[in-house]
Motif scaffolding. Structure first.
Motif, PDB file in Angstrom:
ATOM      1  N   MET A 144      47.504  62.991  79.144  1.00  0.00           N
ATOM      2  CA  MET A 144      46.646  61.912  78.650  1.00  0.00           C
ATOM      3  C   MET A 144      47.382  61.171  77.559  1.00  0.00           C
ATOM      4  O   MET A 144      48.396  61.649  77.042  1.00  0.00           O
ATOM      5  N   THR A 145      46.863  60.012  77.204  1.00  0.00           N
ATOM      6  CA  THR A 145      47.473  59.251  76.113  1.00  0.00           C
ATOM      7  C   THR A 145      47.158  59.921  74.775  1.00  0.00           C
ATOM      8  O   THR A 145      46.200  60.694  74.642  1.00  0.00           O
ATOM      9  N   GLY A 146      47.946  59.564  73.772  1.00  0.00           N
ATOM     10  CA  GLY A 146      47.679  60.086  72.440  1.00  0.00           C
ATOM     11  C   GLY A 146      46.332  59.640  71.910  1.00  0.00           C
ATOM     12  O   GLY A 146      45.650  60.395  71.200  1.00  0.00           O
ATOM     13  N   GLY A 147      45.924  58.411  72.238  1.00  0.00           N
ATOM     14  CA  GLY A 147      44.625  57.931  71.791  1.00  0.00           C
ATOM     15  C   GLY A 147      43.494  58.752  72.358  1.00  0.00           C
ATOM     16  O   GLY A 147      42.547  59.118  71.637  1.00  0.00           O
ATOM     17  N   ARG A 148      43.579  59.072  73.645  1.00  0.00           N
ATOM     18  CA  ARG A 148      42.543  59.907  74.260  1.00  0.00           C
ATOM     19  C   ARG A 148      42.586  61.323  73.687  1.00  0.00           C
ATOM     20  O   ARG A 148      41.531  61.923  73.419  1.00  0.00           O
ATOM     21  N   VAL A 159      40.737  61.325  70.344  1.00  0.00           N
ATOM     22  CA  VAL A 159      39.283  61.230  70.474  1.00  0.00           C
ATOM     23  C   VAL A 159      38.723  62.517  71.072  1.00  0.00           C
ATOM     24  O   VAL A 159      37.664  63.012  70.651  1.00  0.00           O
ATOM     25  N   ARG A 160      39.421  63.100  72.051  1.00  0.00           N
ATOM     26  CA  ARG A 160      38.987  64.373  72.627  1.00  0.00           C
ATOM     27  C   ARG A 160      38.908  65.458  71.561  1.00  0.00           C
ATOM     28  O   ARG A 160      37.944  66.236  71.504  1.00  0.00           O
ATOM     29  N   ALA A 161      39.892  65.517  70.692  1.00  0.00           N
ATOM     30  CA  ALA A 161      39.907  66.536  69.641  1.00  0.00           C
ATOM     31  C   ALA A 161      38.774  66.324  68.647  1.00  0.00           C
ATOM     32  O   ALA A 161      38.143  67.287  68.182  1.00  0.00           O
ATOM     33  N   HIS A 165      38.474  55.027  74.019  1.00  0.00           N
ATOM     34  CA  HIS A 165      37.948  56.305  74.514  1.00  0.00           C
ATOM     35  C   HIS A 165      36.704  56.791  73.762  1.00  0.00           C
ATOM     36  O   HIS A 165      36.166  57.846  74.099  1.00  0.00           O
ATOM     37  N   LEU A 166      36.231  56.063  72.765  1.00  0.00           N
ATOM     38  CA  LEU A 166      35.099  56.554  71.975  1.00  0.00           C
ATOM     39  C   LEU A 166      33.849  56.749  72.827  1.00  0.00           C
ATOM     40  O   LEU A 166      33.184  57.791  72.752  1.00  0.00           O
ATOM     41  N   ASP A 167      33.497  55.761  73.627  1.00  0.00           N
ATOM     42  CA  ASP A 167      32.276  55.854  74.430  1.00  0.00           C
ATOM     43  C   ASP A 167      32.320  57.042  75.386  1.00  0.00           C
ATOM     44  O   ASP A 167      31.324  57.769  75.531  1.00  0.00           O
ATOM     45  N   ALA A 168      33.448  57.240  76.034  1.00  0.00           N
ATOM     46  CA  ALA A 168      33.561  58.304  77.031  1.00  0.00           C
ATOM     47  C   ALA A 168      33.340  59.683  76.415  1.00  0.00           C
ATOM     48  O   ALA A 168      32.883  60.605  77.107  1.00  0.00           O
ATOM     49  N   TYR A 169      33.649  59.829  75.139  1.00  0.00           N
ATOM     50  CA  TYR A 169      33.476  61.126  74.477  1.00  0.00           C
ATOM     51  C   TYR A 169      32.236  61.165  73.579  1.00  0.00           C
ATOM     52  O   TYR A 169      32.087  62.079  72.765  1.00  0.00           O
ATOM     53  N   GLY A 170      31.354  60.186  73.721  1.00  0.00           N
ATOM     54  CA  GLY A 170      30.064  60.226  73.038  1.00  0.00           C
ATOM     55  C   GLY A 170      30.126  60.000  71.545  1.00  0.00           C
ATOM     56  O   GLY A 170      29.272  60.505  70.803  1.00  0.00           O
ATOM     57  N   GLU A 198      50.622  67.739  69.657  1.00  0.00           N
ATOM     58  CA  GLU A 198      50.404  68.104  68.260  1.00  0.00           C
ATOM     59  C   GLU A 198      49.119  67.486  67.705  1.00  0.00           C
ATOM     60  O   GLU A 198      48.596  67.958  66.680  1.00  0.00           O
ATOM     61  N   ILE A 199      48.594  66.460  68.357  1.00  0.00           N
ATOM     62  CA  ILE A 199      47.415  65.768  67.830  1.00  0.00           C
ATOM     63  C   ILE A 199      46.244  66.731  67.688  1.00  0.00           C
ATOM     64  O   ILE A 199      45.558  66.766  66.657  1.00  0.00           O
ATOM     65  N   GLY A 200      46.002  67.530  68.718  1.00  0.00           N
ATOM     66  CA  GLY A 200      44.899  68.477  68.666  1.00  0.00           C
ATOM     67  C   GLY A 200      45.059  69.478  67.542  1.00  0.00           C
ATOM     68  O   GLY A 200      44.084  69.838  66.860  1.00  0.00           O
TER      69      GLY A 200
END
Length: 546
Positions: free
Chosen positions: A5-9, A12-14, A37-42, A140-142
């Motif tokens: 996935m992209t770093g942006g996603r 937001v996932r984390a 990606h904000l909407d997709a992750y609520g 590393e983002i997570g």
């Protein structure tokens, strides 16, 4: 499980994995991959009109919910715009996470003139945050987000910054499994220290408690301890309302009162300070408290045992667990009543010493209190009406909140903080309390308040400028310079009309009764209502002869 996935996603996932459902910020050219990606992750989003406002809103959201506030900025000037809010959150121990893009991972060391380029975003934020973490891979983002939540849960909560290089935001790579911060395990003080503290408190003739913001989660335990000891209770600005300020043992926010400090020094033979720095911003003086008995300090931050006034007995641990241990070690309650009787007299003596200065605000504060529910949230500014008026004289209980920018002492906090508080708790009454000087640091956030479509009164005491600095200049024998808003010969700003221009509402309250009426209506009218309370006319010194 590894997922590309992209770093942006991945970012937001984390955030969503750690329970984030609300963010504050402003989209910019470099952070659009985060917003995608904000909407997709609520994750809901509210966009203030300035990044500093986003920071204050996220700060207040954290204080009201007890969960970390999240702000999103873009690069360069946007990140620097939020730095003042980060500094305030650091000073007040607020869990605030700022996420931003950064220069590309493979950006040359020499400046190239890339949009928003600056020498080091991480160095800039490291100066005001607990840490500033620049990631170097998507995976590393997570881990960086988990690091922030580990800080928030296990250490003294303070702001953090995570920077994701521009190329990593849009680059697709293995993100790895979701990384979660470990659950918090409340730290408990050593049994020996707890026993020594309990013995000192049990044997004291006149024990007292000082409660700071770090004691808020232990409010019921602190009340039980105070009642069991028959002890005076003083709070700091950040601890305001932990014990109801109508409680017979409460002295309220009074560490700045010379008479309260003198009586503590003369009579208190054991002082327990929970979750407070006992700093200049609490005492309003660089002189430390003078005590004739042991100082017991309870704090999650071990450094506080040696800072300012060192502890005679150090209790390092979670406030609730610490106070519970003290309660268990105290045994039978002592006879109640003596401290309550002396507290009432001491409150009257405290108020008498500043009656000439504070009397102008008291009728208005009574009108404000009568209109507000017990669980109302009042946001405050670095204004005379707040620190001289509301802090000591507006009663608050543990079900309500009073949010004040202590320590760092920023201006412009009240309005955007009220927006963050209302976003956190739309069902609760929220009122911003400010002066005309402070409001104009962030007055553009009236537009954001209109977006909420929820009642939000903004009570502004208008003394025609920076009243505190004007008074300090006069006390020095100086001619006041640059403190009148507007300067002589320029028409004053009609703040109520300005609110209407933004799509809100405006009112003027020349008496406490008019404030009560305006506030009653504003609490039932969607959108912000600026209620201007004119103070005594500014006496302008004559211009010197030329």
């Amino acid at each position: 499980m590894t997922t590309d996935m992209t770093g942006g996603r991945a970012l937001v996932r984390a955030l969503a994995a750690h329970g984030v459902t609300q963010a504050f910020g402003i989209p910019g050219t470099h952070n659009l991959e985060i917003y995608r990606h904000l909407d997709a992750y609520g994750i809901a989003h509210l966009n203030p009109r300035h990044e500093q406002g986003a920071g204050y809103a996220a700060d207040a959201y954290a204080r009201v919910t007890g969960r970390p506030g999240v702000a999103i900025t873009t690069t360069g000037p946007a990140l620097l715009n939020i730095a003042a809010a980060v500094g305030q959150a650091y000073s007040d121990s607020v869990p605030l996470l700022v996420v931003s893009p950064g220069m590309p991972l493979r950006h040359p060391r020499l400046a190239t003139g890339l949009l928003h380029e600056m020498r080091s975003q991480t160095d800039a934020l490291r100066a005001v945050a607990a840490f500033s973490h620049r990631v170097s891979t998507v995976e590393e983002i997570g881990a960086a987000v988990a690091r922030a939540w580990t800080l928030f849960r296990t250490e003294r909560p303070r702001p953090a910054h995570i920077e994701v290089p521009l190329d990593l935001l849009t680059e697709t790579a293995a993100a790895g499994p979701v990384r979660l911060a470990p659950p918090a395990v409340p730290a408990t003080p050593g049994a020996g220290a707890s026993a020594a503290a309990a013995e000192a408190l049990r044997g004291a003739r006149r024990p007292a408690l000082v409660l700071g913001g770090g004691a808020r989660a232990a409010a019921p335990e602190c009340r039980a301890l105070a009642e069991g000891l028959d002890a005076w209770v003083v709070t700091t600005a950040n601890g305001k309302g932990i014990l109801a300020e109508t409680h017979p043992l409460s002295l309220g926010v009074s560490l700045h009162s010379p008479v309260v400090r003198r009586r503590l020094a003369e009579e208190c033979d054991a002082l327990l300070a929970v979750g407070t720095e006992l700093a200049e911003s609490d005492l309003w003086t660089t002189e430390p408290l003078a005590l004739r008995g042991p100082l017991i300090r309870a704090d999650l931050d071990p450094a506080q045992m040696y800072a300012g006034l060192p502890a005679d007995i150090a209790l390092v641990g979670d406030a609730r667990e610490t106070v519970r241990a003290l309660l268990a070690g105290l045994g039978a309650d002592r006879e109640a009543g003596a401290a309550a009787r002396t507290a009432a007299a001491l409150r009257a003596e405290r108020d008498a010493e500043t009656a000439g200065r504070d009397a102008r605000w008291l009728p208005y504060l009574r009108a404000l209190r009568e209109e507000l529910a017990a669980d109302a949230v009042v946001t405050s500014d670095s204004a005379q009406c707040c620190y001289y008026g509301a802090l000591p004289h507006l009663p608050v209980g543990p079900e309500g909140r009073y949010l004040h920018p202590t320590g760092f002492g920023t201006l412009g906090y009240a309005l955007p903080a009220a927006i963050g508080a209302k976003a956190a708790a739309p069902e609760r009454q929220v009122v911003a309390l400010s002066g005309d000087g402070g409001l104009q640091f962030s007055v553009q956030e009236l537009a954001t308040a209109v977006q909420l479509r929820l009642p939000l009164p903004v009570v502004v005491f208008d003394n025609g400028g920076y009243g505190e600095i004007r008074d300090e200049m006069a006390a020095r024998g100086d001619r006041p310079v640059a403190v009148d808003l507007p300067p002589p010969g320029v028409p004053p700003v009609d703040l109520s009309a300005l609110a209407r221009a933004y799509g809100g509402h405006g009112a003027r309250a020349g008496t406490p009764a008019e404030l009560a009426d305006a506030l009653h209506k504003a609490l039932r009218t969607p959108g912000p209502t600026v209620i201007t309370v004119p103070e005594e006319p500014v006496v302008r010194p004559e211009e010197p002869a030329r």
